[in-house]
Design a protein around this motif. Structure first.
Motif, PDB file in Angstrom:
ATOM      1  N   ARG A 259       1.123  -1.328  -0.435  1.00 44.54           N
ATOM      2  CA  ARG A 259       0.005   0.171  -0.031  1.00 44.54           C
ATOM      3  C   ARG A 259       0.946   1.706  -0.021  1.00 44.54           C
ATOM      4  O   ARG A 259       0.464   2.668  -0.686  1.00 44.54           O
ATOM      5  N   ILE A 260       2.206   1.106   0.400  1.00 43.68           N
ATOM      6  CA  ILE A 260       2.859   2.269   0.825  1.00 43.68           C
ATOM      7  C   ILE A 260       3.756   2.607  -0.691  1.00 43.68           C
ATOM      8  O   ILE A 260       3.246   3.338  -0.869  1.00 43.68           O
TER       9      ILE A 260
ATOM     10  N   THR B 163      -9.093   2.911  -1.706  1.00 44.64           N
ATOM     11  CA  THR B 163      -7.930   4.652  -1.511  1.00 44.64           C
ATOM     12  C   THR B 163      -7.715   5.424  -2.429  1.00 44.64           C
ATOM     13  O   THR B 163      -8.153   6.506  -1.830  1.00 44.64           O
TER      14      THR B 163
ATOM     15  N   ASP C  65      -8.915  10.677   3.762  1.00 33.47           N
ATOM     16  CA  ASP C  65      -8.192   9.788   4.304  1.00 33.47           C
ATOM     17  C   ASP C  65      -7.594   8.851   4.025  1.00 33.47           C
ATOM     18  O   ASP C  65      -7.608   8.482   2.641  1.00 33.47           O
TER      19      ASP C  65
ATOM     20  N   ARG D  81      -5.431   6.919   5.680  1.00 34.95           N
ATOM     21  CA  ARG D  81      -5.379   5.853   6.946  1.00 34.95           C
ATOM     22  C   ARG D  81      -4.794   4.509   6.319  1.00 34.95           C
ATOM     23  O   ARG D  81      -3.756   4.141   7.109  1.00 34.95           O
ATOM     24  N   VAL D  82      -5.049   4.277   5.501  1.00 33.71           N
ATOM     25  CA  VAL D  82      -4.356   3.030   4.398  1.00 33.71           C
ATOM     26  C   VAL D  82      -3.141   3.005   5.361  1.00 33.71           C
ATOM     27  O   VAL D  82      -2.680   2.063   5.369  1.00 33.71           O
ATOM     28  N   VAL D  83      -2.927   4.110   5.102  1.00 35.91           N
ATOM     29  CA  VAL D  83      -0.745   4.001   5.095  1.00 35.91           C
ATOM     30  C   VAL D  83      -0.452   5.700   6.236  1.00 35.91           C
ATOM     31  O   VAL D  83       0.467   6.214   6.924  1.00 35.91           O
ATOM     32  N   GLY D  84      -1.582   5.941   7.186  1.00 40.04           N
ATOM     33  CA  GLY D  84      -1.261   5.852   8.594  1.00 40.04           C
ATOM     34  C   GLY D  84      -0.988   7.931   8.374  1.00 40.04           C
ATOM     35  O   GLY D  84      -0.804   8.814   9.290  1.00 40.04           O
ATOM     36  N   GLU D  85      -2.286   8.642   7.145  1.00 37.91           N
ATOM     37  CA  GLU D  85      -1.857   9.027   7.093  1.00 37.91           C
ATOM     38  C   GLU D  85      -3.463   9.927   7.588  1.00 37.91           C
ATOM     39  O   GLU D  85      -4.472   9.939   6.581  1.00 37.91           O
ATOM     40  N   ALA D  86      -3.886  11.400   7.611  1.00 34.07           N
ATOM     41  CA  ALA D  86      -5.296  12.112   7.211  1.00 34.07           C
ATOM     42  C   ALA D  86      -6.235  12.318   6.099  1.00 34.07           C
ATOM     43  O   ALA D  86      -6.637  11.899   5.518  1.00 34.07           O
TER      44      ALA D  86
END
Length: 304
Positions: free
Chosen positions: A86-87, A134, A141, A143-148
């Motif tokens: 995902r990154i 995504t 959103d 969140r899948v990579v830890g971001e808002a």
């Protein structure tokens, strides 16, 4: 980041027929073949899909799509989840948008054992539905990579695959509806060879009204040689290639006659599909540009 929709996105919204060709980047790093292909298809298709290492390892689809765009043809960047987590998928997507690529086809990808790099490890961190979701929501959103959320995301015309020949059919229809709900603007079916099996699938799609929510294009894959056609059929049980079609190509005669038979089969398939209410267009795939271009001419396909 441009705020206007792509020409492909506008055409989808217009309800007009759509013609695209899926094209594989070259094996080497020379940009010349990419530029030459773009020139050959310019004015003959609404967009050129740039595949992402579908059956072989070649030039980066992202780089090739940029070259296609610079040559004046609208590209569709293919992205497969087989090779990236995902990154990397999010990072490549942001890079694509920065470079002006805003048609993106999301797919899980063919398993690596179906290609030449059989020893490679796959990833499949997310599936195609999760990838669509995504990309659709990334601006607000992440969140899948830890971001808002992430700046400059959109608007993008997203596409995905449809599998008319996979079982069970009901499950495939559920997945199709999920792809539409996740943000797909267009769907491209697996190549259609078995029209008798495609017909009931299309009826099920239209009975559910899915064709009214998304533009669905039928995949056309040209089988222009007996040996290659048999290898393709053996390697991929779905889509199924009827034995009668394989025999028709094989019995045509020499290689020139086999190519002509394959193009004629594809033309007949196009004619049949063109009469289906609600089907929005075609996505042609061929091993050689010349085969796809000849089919476009003989089938009377165009970009008007």
């Amino acid at each position: 980041m441009a705020d206007e929709k792509t020409d492909l996105h506008d055409r989808i919204d217009s309800g007009k027929p759509i013609l695209v060709v899926e094209w594989a980047p070259p094996l080497g790093a020379d940009p010349g073949p990419v530029e030459d292909a773009a020139k050959r298809f310019a004015g003959k298709v609404h967009a050129l899909g740039v595949s992402d290492n579908r059956d072989r390892v070649g030039m980066s689809a992202l780089a090739a799509a940029v070259l296609v765009k610079e040559a004046g043809v609208e590209p569709i960047l293919h992205v497969v989840t087989r090779d990236r987590n995902r990154i990397a998928l999010v990072s490549d997507y942001l890079g694509a948008q920065a470079l002006g690529l805003r048609n993106v086809f999301c797919t899980s990808g063919s398993h690596q054992t179906l290609g030449h790099a059989r020893a490679a490890k796959n990833v499949f961190d997310v599936d195609s539905i999760q990838l669509l979701r995504t990309y659709t929501n990334l601006a607000t959103d992440g969140r899948v990579v830890g971001e808002a959320g992430m700046d400059g995301c959109g608007p993008v015309c997203l596409g995905a695959a449809a599998s008319p020949f996979a079982d069970p059919v009901e499950l495939q229809l559920v997945r199709l509806a999920k792809k539409v709900a996740a943000g797909a603007h267009f769907l491209i079916t697996d190549p259609v060879f078995d029209l008798e099996r495609f017909d009931p699938w299309w009826k099920a799609v239209t009975d559910r009204g899915l064709h009214e929510r998304v533009a669905i294009l039928a995949g056309i894959h040209l089988l222009t040689g007996a040996e290659a056609a048999k290898a393709y059929a053996d390697r991929r049980p779905n889509p199924m290639v009827p034995d009668a079609l394989l025999q028709r190509v094989a019995s045509a005669g020499d290689k020139t006659a086999q190519r002509a038979a394959g193009i004629e089969i594809a033309r007949e398939t196009v004619d049949r599909l063109s009469g289906m209410t609600g089907l929005r267009g075609l996505a042609i795939r061929a091993d050689r540009d010349e085969d796809a271009l000849e089919l476009i001419e003989k089938a009377g396909l165009g970009t008007e």
